[in-house]
Design a protein around this motif. Structure first.
Motif, PDB file in Angstrom:
ATOM      1  N   TRP A  47       0.948  -1.232  -0.017  1.00 51.39           N
ATOM      2  CA  TRP A  47      -0.094   0.019   0.001  1.00 51.39           C
ATOM      3  C   TRP A  47       0.927   1.416  -0.086  1.00 51.39           C
ATOM      4  O   TRP A  47       1.799   1.491   0.854  1.00 51.39           O
ATOM      5  CB  TRP A  47      -0.707   0.091   1.174  1.00 51.39           C
ATOM      6  N   THR A  48       0.787   2.217  -1.044  1.00 49.58           N
ATOM      7  CA  THR A  48       1.312   3.323  -0.786  1.00 49.58           C
ATOM      8  C   THR A  48       0.399   4.628  -0.834  1.00 49.58           C
ATOM      9  O   THR A  48      -0.623   4.781  -1.564  1.00 49.58           O
ATOM     10  CB  THR A  48       2.364   3.820  -2.186  1.00 49.58           C
ATOM     11  N   VAL A  49       0.351   5.138   0.383  1.00 55.38           N
ATOM     12  CA  VAL A  49      -0.811   5.947   0.719  1.00 55.38           C
ATOM     13  C   VAL A  49      -0.355   7.357   1.315  1.00 55.38           C
ATOM     14  O   VAL A  49       0.809   7.587   1.712  1.00 55.38           O
ATOM     15  CB  VAL A  49      -1.792   5.104   1.964  1.00 55.38           C
ATOM     16  N   ILE A  50      -1.099   8.209   1.463  1.00 51.31           N
ATOM     17  CA  ILE A  50      -0.874   9.293   2.229  1.00 51.31           C
ATOM     18  C   ILE A  50      -1.790   9.497   3.388  1.00 51.31           C
ATOM     19  O   ILE A  50      -2.778   9.286   3.627  1.00 51.31           O
ATOM     20  CB  ILE A  50      -1.353  10.674   1.182  1.00 51.31           C
ATOM     21  N   ALA A  51      -0.985   9.503   4.629  1.00 51.93           N
ATOM     22  CA  ALA A  51      -1.607   9.490   6.084  1.00 51.93           C
ATOM     23  C   ALA A  51      -1.340  10.739   6.642  1.00 51.93           C
ATOM     24  O   ALA A  51      -0.605  11.429   6.713  1.00 51.93           O
ATOM     25  CB  ALA A  51      -0.777   8.368   6.678  1.00 51.93           C
TER      26      ALA A  51
END
Length: 599
Positions: A456-460
């Protein structure tokens, strides 16, 4: 008036700076098309640095993090870099890795990794030109040259196989088999690879005999792989061969090659077959089938010690044959077949004979009745599981061996594996940033949300909000089968089913979960646990972390992983109480919770 002049001068300076910034903007063209970056390219020591993931994906490569290194992977080439280091390596698997000294090391700017554009592009065979007047980088890929080696994942990723990619390729599955079709002009070569669900008996000659095959030609050994032809029906018009392969981790694979001999010669095909064999290697992931268990779509059982399973396929039933592992000198090794499907043709007669004896026994913990015949020393039994029937049968040497099989089948148990239920991962960075999360699961995912695409490559955000694509999530969710997960109950808790919610609230709070986190845990698990009068409960640590290895970039400052295992118990069950250690949150914090019903 002085104030007015001051304001005008300030505006003029700002406008001048804006114009200079626009003029200084670096443009990157890939095969004539401009690449847009979310962080603008910069120049350091006369070297253009650009966001790594964007340029890698535009070049058709993938990015993998294994702290402190980052890997850019395309087909049979891996480029490795490290933040702040000028060392770069290029590995093509054919020779030793090529070492490159960069003019400028990779750096991080605005939470993005910037890498030297020329070095990365040229590593993957592209030409790079720089126009200083227009501040434009032009990248030309070599599309017309012969492609590099391409790697295929075989058998759900447990094994990998590579093939020279001057063919058009169709990849897929035929049932549980891996299927690869190579096409060139009007020619094709079709390959089907099947995991046989068993380990080698010690040497390939013994394996050929145990599986009932006939060895054609000599055994070939190379790169820790052994293989031998066990079937050859090649004619003037068709090529058809099967090979038994012993992988370098001692599993047995059957590979079927077939092709028309219209535009291809036998030598042409043999060249491709050899390339396939030479390129097989062990992959990072593992199949659900292991040395200890046999798995079909509907049933996974532990194999008895000293036996292996040879998967077989029929027109009406699918199943396997459990067979004793013996040396190549021993013939007629005992075996029993188990097929599943819909209600089989089954009565008390076998070739007109009635059973001379019925014996009550068990199969995977359930009652069955064996019918024993004198004709062929045949024996059979039926087990029904929901809507499926399992037909167990064997041809034995004598009545003594019939009893041996009854005893054998009664010892077979369901594999103790279950499903990791609703593990969720919360991300709490100190500031909004991009985070890459990878979960190396010893098993297979059955569901992920958002979709797990090699990670998963996400903005948190600091409040736990996660952005993936254009959607917002509260956490990362996964569910999977963990066939090799073997938790024990040397310690833990015995809890009345009706007290499950109260126990979980108290214990999870002591562990360090917030009310939001432990309430989401409780509403998912407590209703299931309350169905049992009592439960044994154990919070797994090392064995879970080895089964589901978590890798997060950037590395968090604190990680809490709570994984509960439970199974039904009785009031008189006694366990040594498990120590609960409190968790301190600091900096970038990651929290995961999940559970597992031991079957």
């Amino acid at each position: 008036m002085k104030k007015l002049i001051s304001v005008i001068l300030t505006l003029a300076m700002l406008l001048g700076m804006t114009a200079i910034a626009a003029d200084d903007e670096i443009k990157v063209l890939l095969d004539g098309e401009r690449i847009k970056f979310d962080v603008q390219p910069i120049i350091e020591n006369d070297c253009t640095l650009v966001p790594m993931r964007t340029i890698a994906e535009k070049l058709g490569a993938e990015v993998e993090w294994k702290s402190p290194n980052v890997f850019i992977i395309k087909e049979r080439k891996i480029v490795m870099l490290s933040i702040g280091s000028k060392d770069m390596s290029i590995d093509t698997f054919s020779d030793s890795a090529q070492k490159v000294i960069l003019d400028t090391p990779p750096i991080i700017v605005n939470n993005r990794t910037l890498v030297p554009l020329r070095a990365i592009s040229e590593a993957f065979g592209s030409d790079v030109q720089w126009d200083g007047e227009t501040k434009t980088v032009t990248i030309a890929t070599k599309k017309n040259e012969a492609p590099m080696l391409r790697e295929y994942k075989i058998l759900n990723g447990r094994l990998k196989m590579s093939e020279i990619n001057d063919w058009n390729v169709n990849e897929g599955f035929s049932g549980s088999d891996t299927r690869i079709e190579l096409h060139k002009n009007n020619s094709y070569i079709m390959m089907t690879a099947r995991e046989l669900g068993c380990m080698t008996a010690g040497d390939l000659t013994a394996d050929v005999n145990n599986l009932g095959y006939e060895m054609i030609g000599e055994i070939t050994s190379q790169n820790d792989i052994e293989f031998v032809c066990i079937f050859d029906e090649t004619s003037d018009t068709d090529y058809r061969k099967k090979y038994l392969v012993k992988s370098n981790d001692n599993y047995l694979i059957l590979i079927d090659f077939n092709s028309e001999l219209k535009d291809l010669s036998i030598n042409d095909i043999e060249k491709e077959v050899r390339a396939v064999m030479e390129s097989m290697k062990q992959g990072e992931l593992k199949l659900d089938i292991s040395a200890q268990s046999v798995q079909l779509d509907y049933l996974t059982i532990n194999k008895p010690e000293g036996y292996f399973a040879n998967l077989e396929y029929g027109t009406d039933f699918d199943g396997w044959r459990i067979k004793k592992v013996v040396s190549s000198e021993v013939q007629n090794a005992p075996s029993i077949s188990i097929y599943y499907g819909y209600e089989p043709t089954y009565d008390e007669l076998y070739k007109g004979s009635k059973p001379y004896k019925t014996v009550k026994s068990k199969f995977i913990g359930n009652k069955i009745e064996w019918l024993l015949y004198k004709e062929d020393n045949y024996m059979q039994a039926i087990y029904k599981d929901e809507n499926l029937y399992y037909h167990l049968y064997a041809y034995t040497q004598d009545a003594e061996q019939q009893q041996e099989f009854i005893d054998l089948i009664s010892t077979i148990e369901l594999n103790g594996a279950g499903k990791g239920g609703k593990p969720v991962i919360y991300l709490y960075p100190e500031k909004e940033q991009e985070i890459n999360v990878k979960l190396d699961l010893d098993g297979k995912f059955t569901f992920t949300y958002p979709e797990y695409n090699n990670g998963w490559t996400v903005i948190a955000k600091p409040d736990g909000t996660i952005i993936s694509g254009e959607k917002e999530y509260s956490y990362l969710f996964w569910e999977g089968e963990m066939l090799n997960f073997k938790p024990d109950f040397k310690e833990g808790f015995v809890v009345k089913g009706s007290d499950s919610a109260e126990f979980l609230q108290k214990t999870l709070s002591e562990m360090g979960l917030t009310p939001k986190e432990y309430n989401e845990f409780i509403v998912y698990w407590a209703p299931q646990m309350q169905e049992n009068e009592y439960n044994k409960i154990y919070f797994a640590k090392e064995e879970y972390e080895q089964t589901a290895k978590l890798e997060i970039i950037p590395e968090p400052d604190s990680v809490l992983r709570v994984f509960m295992v439970y199974e039904p118990a009785t009031a008189d069950t006694v366990l040594q109480k498990q120590e609960i250690k409190p968790f301190e949150r600091k900096g970038f914090t990651v929290v995961e919770w999940g559970g597992y019903l031991k079957k």
